[in-house]
Design a protein around this motif. Structure first.
Motif, short mmCIF file in Angstrom:
data_model
loop_
_atom_site.label_atom_id
_atom_site.label_comp_id
_atom_site.label_asym_id
_atom_site.label_seq_id
_atom_site.Cartn_x
_atom_site.Cartn_y
_atom_site.Cartn_z
N GLN A 60 0.82 -1.20 0.00
CA GLN A 60 0.00 0.00 0.00
C GLN A 60 0.86 1.26 0.00
OE1 GLN A 60 -3.61 0.11 -0.12
NE2 GLN A 60 -2.95 -1.88 -0.88
N SER A 61 1.96 1.22 0.73
CA SER A 61 2.85 2.39 0.79
C SER A 61 3.47 2.69 -0.56
CB SER A 61 3.95 2.14 1.84
OG SER A 61 3.40 1.97 3.12
N PHE A 62 3.85 1.63 -1.28
CA PHE A 62 4.44 1.84 -2.60
C PHE A 62 3.44 2.40 -3.60
CE2 PHE A 62 7.91 -1.24 -1.40
CZ PHE A 62 8.92 -0.30 -1.49
N HIS A 63 2.16 2.18 -3.33
CA HIS A 63 1.12 2.74 -4.17
C HIS A 63 0.61 4.08 -3.62
CE1 HIS A 63 0.95 -1.49 -5.58
NE2 HIS A 63 0.62 -0.93 -6.74
N ARG A 64 1.40 4.62 -2.67
CA ARG A 64 1.08 5.92 -2.06
C ARG A 64 -0.26 5.92 -1.32
NH1 ARG A 64 5.78 6.25 -2.98
NH2 ARG A 64 6.89 8.07 -3.79
N ASN A 65 -0.66 4.74 -0.87
CA ASN A 65 -1.88 4.62 -0.08
C ASN A 65 -1.47 4.44 1.38
OD1 ASN A 65 -4.26 4.02 1.19
ND2 ASN A 65 -4.90 2.44 -0.26
N LEU A 66 -1.49 5.52 2.13
CA LEU A 66 -1.02 5.50 3.51
C LEU A 66 -2.16 5.56 4.53
CD1 LEU A 66 2.02 7.96 3.19
CD2 LEU A 66 2.01 5.46 3.02
N ASN A 67 -3.35 5.23 4.11
CA ASN A 67 -4.50 5.37 5.01
C ASN A 67 -4.43 4.44 6.22
OD1 ASN A 67 -5.61 7.31 3.34
ND2 ASN A 67 -6.77 5.82 2.13
N SER A 68 -4.00 3.21 6.00
CA SER A 68 -4.03 2.23 7.09
C SER A 68 -3.03 2.53 8.19
CB SER A 68 -3.78 0.82 6.53
OG SER A 68 -4.81 0.42 5.67
N ILE A 69 -1.82 2.95 7.81
CA ILE A 69 -0.77 3.17 8.82
C ILE A 69 -1.16 4.26 9.82
CG2 ILE A 69 1.60 3.97 9.16
CD1 ILE A 69 2.40 2.37 6.71
N PRO A 70 -1.62 5.43 9.39
CA PRO A 70 -2.04 6.44 10.38
C PRO A 70 -3.15 5.94 11.30
CG PRO A 70 -1.76 7.46 8.24
CD PRO A 70 -1.67 5.98 8.02
N GLU A 71 -4.06 5.12 10.75
CA GLU A 71 -5.13 4.57 11.58
C GLU A 71 -4.56 3.67 12.68
OE1 GLU A 71 -8.53 5.02 11.58
OE2 GLU A 71 -8.00 6.71 10.29
N ILE A 72 -3.55 2.89 12.34
CA ILE A 72 -2.89 2.04 13.33
C ILE A 72 -2.19 2.90 14.38
CG2 ILE A 72 -1.08 0.31 13.69
CD1 ILE A 72 -1.67 -0.64 10.79
N LEU A 73 -1.53 3.95 13.93
CA LEU A 73 -0.75 4.80 14.83
C LEU A 73 -1.63 5.54 15.83
CD1 LEU A 73 1.92 6.30 12.39
CD2 LEU A 73 1.98 4.17 13.69
N ARG A 74 -2.88 5.76 15.49
CA ARG A 74 -3.77 6.48 16.41
C ARG A 74 -4.09 5.68 17.67
NH1 ARG A 74 -6.34 8.05 11.36
NH2 ARG A 74 -5.81 10.22 10.92
N ILE A 75 -3.77 4.40 17.64
CA ILE A 75 -3.96 3.57 18.84
C ILE A 75 -2.97 3.98 19.93
CG2 ILE A 75 -3.79 1.20 19.74
CD1 ILE A 75 -4.54 0.25 16.89
N VAL A 76 -1.80 4.46 19.51
CA VAL A 76 -0.70 4.75 20.44
C VAL A 76 -0.96 6.07 21.17
CG1 VAL A 76 1.79 5.00 20.66
CG2 VAL A 76 0.83 3.58 18.84
N LYS A 77 -0.75 6.07 22.50
CA LYS A 77 -1.06 7.26 23.30
C LYS A 77 0.15 7.86 24.02
CE LYS A 77 -5.40 6.96 22.21
NZ LYS A 77 -5.97 7.91 21.23
N SER A 78 0.97 7.04 24.65
CA SER A 78 2.05 7.59 25.47
C SER A 78 3.22 8.05 24.60
CB SER A 78 2.55 6.54 26.47
OG SER A 78 3.33 5.55 25.83
N LYS A 79 3.98 9.01 25.12
CA LYS A 79 5.13 9.54 24.37
C LYS A 79 6.18 8.46 24.13
CE LYS A 79 8.57 13.25 24.25
NZ LYS A 79 9.60 12.34 23.71
N ARG A 80 6.42 7.64 25.15
CA ARG A 80 7.42 6.58 25.00
C ARG A 80 7.03 5.62 23.88
NH1 ARG A 80 8.09 1.38 26.76
NH2 ARG A 80 10.25 0.69 27.04
#
Length: 282
Positions: free
Chosen positions: A48-68
């Motif tokens: 998906q990244s090679f096709h410039r489709n980055l929608n899934s990765i930011p969605e996954i990253l939104r799960i993360v909360k703490s700075k560490r």
């Protein structure tokens, strides 16, 4: 639990389920969960990244909360994925094609938990470092990733001596043994030297400032039965773990069992009324 999907819909469903668990307050480790999703869906996300489709990765990253966790995830993402993320993981942008070495990255890809363990051990995780580790253990095992994961759990194995230089770790379970210079295996000490170290540890007053007081308290008073049993149980645990782990730990296991027999023969039998205490098994 598997967090792998095979298309946008299934990965989206996984993320939605994780968020529901998170909102209910039952997600104990958001960073590890996000890292596992990235790892288990690596091939799909790369495509998906090679096709410039980055929608899934930011969605996954939104799960993360703490700075560490954000720092860990960002480092993992930058190393193994063809994307960059900002400090808060709010935005991602693709790397240039020439910046991403796909085949090398795939060969050196480790799961997020192993990356986290290395980072916690103050190891700077780079492709060069991972490749050096892989080369160091190639004569011991074909599964260098599993071997590395096992190696990170304790110091006294028969891993190549140079691996200890590449991955310098402060092990918790064997920390005090290691501090006193106790090492087994192909790169360890001869029997007489190990016995001398064990004798010193058994009788020593422990005032080592960089170990937690709670950790030192587990080792009890010098020359006490409690100190002896702590030493024996620590060595026995290391030995049991080695027997269950990949790689060739034959010499290390032999050394541990020999040293346990010495402690049993020299100290354990001198204490009276020990019927209530069982000597640990390996």
């Amino acid at each position: 639990m598997s967090l792998a999907g095979n298309d946008k819909l299934t990965i989206g469903a996984i993320i939605k389920s994780v968020r529901l668990v998170q909102q209910a307050g039952y997600l104990k480790d958001a960073g590890s969960c996000a890292g596992q999703i990235l790892y288990e869906n690596y091939e799909y996300l790369i495509q998906q990244s090679f096709h410039r489709n980055l929608n899934s990765i930011p969605e996954i990253l939104r799960i993360v909360k703490s700075k560490r966790d954000k720092d860990l995830i960002r480092g993992y993402l930058h190393l193994f994925f063809p994307v960059y993320a900002n400090e808060e993981l709010e935005k991602c942008k693709p790397k240039k094609v020439e910046e991403f070495r796909r085949e090398e990255t795939k060969a050196l890809l480790i799961d997020f938990e192993l990356y986290k363990r290395l980072t916690d051990a103050k190891v700077e995780v780079t492709f060069d470092k991972l490749n050096d580790i892989r080369l160091e253990v190639r004569f011991v095992t074909t599964n260098w990733k599993a071997y590395l994961e096992s190696f990170l759990k304790w110091p006294t194995t028969d891993a190549p001596a140079s691996l200890s230089e590449l991955v310098k770790v402060g092990w918790i379970k064997a920390g005090l043994l290691s501090h006193f210079g106790y090492h087994v295996g192909m790169s360890g000490q001869p029997s007489a030297m190990r016995i001398n170290i064990l004798d010193k540890l058994f009788n020593a007053t422990l005032t080592i400032h960089y170990f937690d007081k709670s950790y030192l308290s587990e080792w009890a008073k010098p020359s006490s039965l409690e100190r002896l049993m702590k030493m024996a149980r620590t060595i026995a645990a290391l030995c049991r773990n080695a027997k269950r782990s990949p790689g060739n730990f034959t010499q290390a296991i032999c050394d541990w069992e020999e040293d346990l027999e010495y402690l049993h023969r020299t100290y354990y039998k001198t204490f009276l009324n020990l019927q209530a205490l069982n000597w640990p098994e390996t």
